[in-house]
Design a protein around this motif. Structure first.
Motif, short mmCIF file in Angstrom:
data_model
loop_
_atom_site.label_atom_id
_atom_site.label_comp_id
_atom_site.label_asym_id
_atom_site.label_seq_id
_atom_site.Cartn_x
_atom_site.Cartn_y
_atom_site.Cartn_z
N LYS A 77 33.23 49.31 19.32
CA LYS A 77 34.07 48.18 18.88
C LYS A 77 35.54 48.53 19.00
O LYS A 77 35.98 49.61 18.61
CB LYS A 77 33.74 47.82 17.43
N GLY A 78 36.29 47.59 19.54
CA GLY A 78 37.72 47.80 19.73
C GLY A 78 38.08 48.55 20.99
O GLY A 78 39.26 48.64 21.34
N ARG A 79 37.08 49.09 21.68
CA ARG A 79 37.36 49.84 22.92
C ARG A 79 36.72 49.18 24.14
O ARG A 79 37.24 49.30 25.25
CB ARG A 79 36.83 51.27 22.79
N PHE A 80 35.58 48.52 23.95
CA PHE A 80 34.85 47.90 25.06
C PHE A 80 34.89 46.38 24.91
O PHE A 80 34.88 45.85 23.80
CB PHE A 80 33.38 48.33 25.05
N THR A 81 34.90 45.70 26.06
CA THR A 81 34.84 44.25 26.07
C THR A 81 33.82 43.79 27.09
O THR A 81 33.89 44.18 28.26
CB THR A 81 36.22 43.66 26.42
N ILE A 82 32.89 42.97 26.64
CA ILE A 82 31.88 42.42 27.53
C ILE A 82 32.26 40.99 27.90
O ILE A 82 32.82 40.25 27.07
CB ILE A 82 30.48 42.45 26.87
N SER A 83 31.98 40.61 29.14
CA SER A 83 32.24 39.24 29.57
C SER A 83 31.23 38.87 30.65
O SER A 83 30.61 39.75 31.26
CB SER A 83 33.68 39.07 30.08
N ARG A 84 31.09 37.58 30.87
CA ARG A 84 30.13 37.13 31.87
C ARG A 84 30.66 35.88 32.56
O ARG A 84 31.46 35.14 31.99
CB ARG A 84 28.77 36.84 31.26
N TYR A 85 30.17 35.66 33.77
CA TYR A 85 30.45 34.44 34.49
C TYR A 85 29.11 33.87 34.87
O TYR A 85 28.46 34.36 35.80
CB TYR A 85 31.32 34.72 35.71
N SER A 86 28.68 32.88 34.15
CA SER A 86 27.32 32.39 34.28
C SER A 86 27.04 31.73 35.62
O SER A 86 25.91 31.72 36.08
CB SER A 86 27.02 31.41 33.15
N ALA A 87 28.06 31.19 36.24
CA ALA A 87 27.85 30.46 37.48
C ALA A 87 27.23 31.32 38.56
O ALA A 87 26.46 30.83 39.40
CB ALA A 87 29.15 29.85 37.96
N ASN A 88 27.58 32.59 38.59
CA ASN A 88 26.97 33.47 39.60
C ASN A 88 26.33 34.69 38.96
O ASN A 88 26.13 35.70 39.64
CB ASN A 88 28.01 33.88 40.66
N TYR A 89 25.98 34.58 37.71
CA TYR A 89 25.19 35.60 37.01
C TYR A 89 25.86 36.97 37.07
O TYR A 89 25.22 37.98 37.38
CB TYR A 89 23.78 35.69 37.59
N THR A 90 27.12 37.02 36.80
CA THR A 90 27.86 38.28 36.83
C THR A 90 28.24 38.69 35.43
O THR A 90 28.63 37.87 34.60
CB THR A 90 29.13 38.14 37.69
N LEU A 91 28.12 39.98 35.17
CA LEU A 91 28.41 40.55 33.85
C LEU A 91 29.35 41.72 34.03
O LEU A 91 29.21 42.48 35.00
CB LEU A 91 27.11 41.01 33.20
N TRP A 92 30.29 41.86 33.14
CA TRP A 92 31.24 42.98 33.19
C TRP A 92 31.28 43.72 31.86
O TRP A 92 30.97 43.15 30.81
CB TRP A 92 32.66 42.49 33.49
N LEU A 93 31.71 44.96 31.92
CA LEU A 93 31.99 45.73 30.72
C LEU A 93 33.29 46.49 30.96
O LEU A 93 33.31 47.43 31.77
CB LEU A 93 30.86 46.70 30.38
N GLN A 94 34.33 46.07 30.30
CA GLN A 94 35.62 46.77 30.38
C GLN A 94 35.65 47.83 29.29
O GLN A 94 35.47 47.52 28.12
CB GLN A 94 36.77 45.79 30.21
N MET A 95 35.89 49.07 29.70
CA MET A 95 35.85 50.18 28.76
C MET A 95 37.20 50.88 28.74
O MET A 95 37.71 51.31 29.79
CB MET A 95 34.76 51.18 29.18
N TYR A 96 37.79 50.97 27.57
CA TYR A 96 39.06 51.66 27.36
C TYR A 96 38.85 52.84 26.43
O TYR A 96 37.85 52.92 25.71
CB TYR A 96 40.09 50.71 26.73
#
Length: 124
Positions: free
Chosen positions: A64-83
């Motif tokens: 918590k506070g270091r990672f951010t999850i996001s998604r783009y449902s239109a093309n089924y893409t998922l990301w994880l930004q890690m700091y």
């Protein structure tokens, strides 16, 4: 059948950043839970972060506070930004999804689709 391809892993020093990506082929409902898990050698696979189909997001306390999850449902893409990566973040990271539920449970057994994983190594 859904297949995932993860990318973005690598080796960084403590405090560094990485952005993981997961591209899916096949259909995933925009309301399904998608999540990132990780597994370090000798440890259980744990859920790092999940994004529920209706917008809810869950994180493991350790990220918590270091990672951010996001998604783009239109093309089924998922990301994880890690700091602010730490040596204890070292693990194989997996993208996963549930086929029929929007709930992002913490149990790996609840997930129907998995990627092959991408390695993240953080050195001190």
């Amino acid at each position: 059948q859904v297949q995932f391809m993860e990318s973005g892993g690598g080796s960084v020093q403590t405090g560094g950043s990485l952005r993981l990506s997961c591209a899916a082929s096949g259909y995933i409902s925009s309301t399904s839970c998608m999540a990132w898990f990780r597994q370090a050698p000798g440890k259980e696979r744990e859920r790092v972060a999940g994004i529920e189909g209706y917008g809810g997001i869950v994180y493991a306390d350790s990220v918590k506070g270091r990672f951010t999850i996001s998604r783009y449902s239109a093309n089924y893409t998922l990301w994880l930004q890690m700091y602010s990566l730490r040596p204890e973040d070292t693990a194989m990271y997996y993208c996963a999804a549930r086929s029929r539920s929007w709930v992002c449970s913490a149990s790996r057994g609840d997930f129907d689709y998995w990627g092959q994983g991408t390695q993240v190594t953080v050195s001190s």
